[in-house]
Write a protein that holds these residues in place. Sequence first.
Motif, PDB file in Angstrom:
ATOM      1  N   LEU A 208      22.424  -9.747  58.681  1.00  0.00           N
ATOM      2  CA  LEU A 208      22.173 -10.616  59.832  1.00  0.00           C
ATOM      3  C   LEU A 208      20.896 -11.448  59.664  1.00  0.00           C
ATOM      4  N   VAL A 209      19.992 -10.976  58.799  1.00  0.00           N
ATOM      5  CA  VAL A 209      18.792 -11.765  58.506  1.00  0.00           C
ATOM      6  C   VAL A 209      19.199 -13.130  57.937  1.00  0.00           C
ATOM      7  N   GLY A 210      20.316 -13.174  57.207  1.00  0.00           N
ATOM      8  CA  GLY A 210      20.799 -14.442  56.666  1.00  0.00           C
ATOM      9  C   GLY A 210      21.128 -15.435  57.763  1.00  0.00           C
ATOM     10  N   THR A 211      21.834 -14.991  58.790  1.00  0.00           N
ATOM     11  CA  THR A 211      22.154 -15.874  59.923  1.00  0.00           C
ATOM     12  C   THR A 211      20.889 -16.338  60.609  1.00  0.00           C
ATOM     13  N   PHE A 212      19.982 -15.361  60.835  1.00  0.00           N
ATOM     14  CA  PHE A 212      18.700 -15.705  61.471  1.00  0.00           C
ATOM     15  C   PHE A 212      17.943 -16.747  60.653  1.00  0.00           C
ATOM     16  N   LEU A 213      17.840 -16.528  59.344  1.00  0.00           N
ATOM     17  CA  LEU A 213      17.035 -17.405  58.498  1.00  0.00           C
ATOM     18  C   LEU A 213      17.603 -18.820  58.456  1.00  0.00           C
ATOM     19  N   GLY A 214      18.937 -18.934  58.371  1.00  0.00           N
ATOM     20  CA  GLY A 214      19.554 -20.266  58.337  1.00  0.00           C
ATOM     21  C   GLY A 214      19.261 -21.051  59.598  1.00  0.00           C
ATOM     22  N   VAL A 215      19.421 -20.411  60.761  1.00  0.00           N
ATOM     23  CA  VAL A 215      19.166 -21.089  62.035  1.00  0.00           C
ATOM     24  C   VAL A 215      17.675 -21.392  62.194  1.00  0.00           C
TER      25      VAL A 215
END
Length: 291
Positions: A208-215
Amino acid sequence: MLVPIGFVVVLSCVFGGYWLGGGHLEVVLHALPLEFMVIGGAGIGAFLISSDGHLLKETARNFKLVFAGPKYKKAHYIEILTLLFLIFKTLKTKGPKAIEKDIEAPHESELFKSFPLFQKDHHAVTFVCDYLRLIVLRVENPLEIDALMEQELGVISEELHHGSHALQTVADGLPALGIVAAVLGVIKTMGSIDQPPAILGEMIGSALVGTFLGVFLSYGIVGPFASKVKGIHDSDCKYYHAIRAAFIAHLNGSQPAIAVEFGRKVIADTVRPSFAELDEAVTSIGQSKAA
């Protein structure tokens, strides 16, 4: 100064708020390098695919530009309007032939040497000299020159905004790349479904860090950066619009002082010289030329 402060505020509030709310920063920091490699690397790669050498150089210059601010300050506007006043006055009193040597060799022109900020600006010198050359060639129809200026200003604006458009495209794509990174993390988690819940929870959190980082990168860093660059370029385009307004007023028969006033009025309020400031500059340069 506001740009670095803004970055610090964004980072402090996002990560500080997460930490104060009881979040475990070590989970985020552990996953961050690899997630950043996936999202940042893909974003940079996509940018390289869609760019050429000129755009890459322009983007590199934009990083400097964000911290330096707009190129054209009040001093630049005072210089160009004072120069145009002298040129228009010369055209009225001595005719087009009197400025022919200046426009053919602008870097050797004694007239232009009195305006160092303008003379060092290759693009501005070329822009002014090209239209003065048309006047020397007796192309004096205001409508024709105004239409040509409008088209050229459109080209100038488009070229200036290439970098900010490219950065905004990257910003728009980062949330989707964040989802790609998150999906890869979920795939990795599903391959370890036999692990204890504590381990699976950590793996899902990392994904989920990936989703957070992209946004976060899109709306907190790259998007605002692209918006800042666009605003600076919009501001710099006003310099050429001021020149255009003064030129067209001159070609419509206005006196030199009125023509440069037309140019002054289209300048943004934050860098627009007052009528008194411009009048003082014109008077000062007139006295020095007379001496």
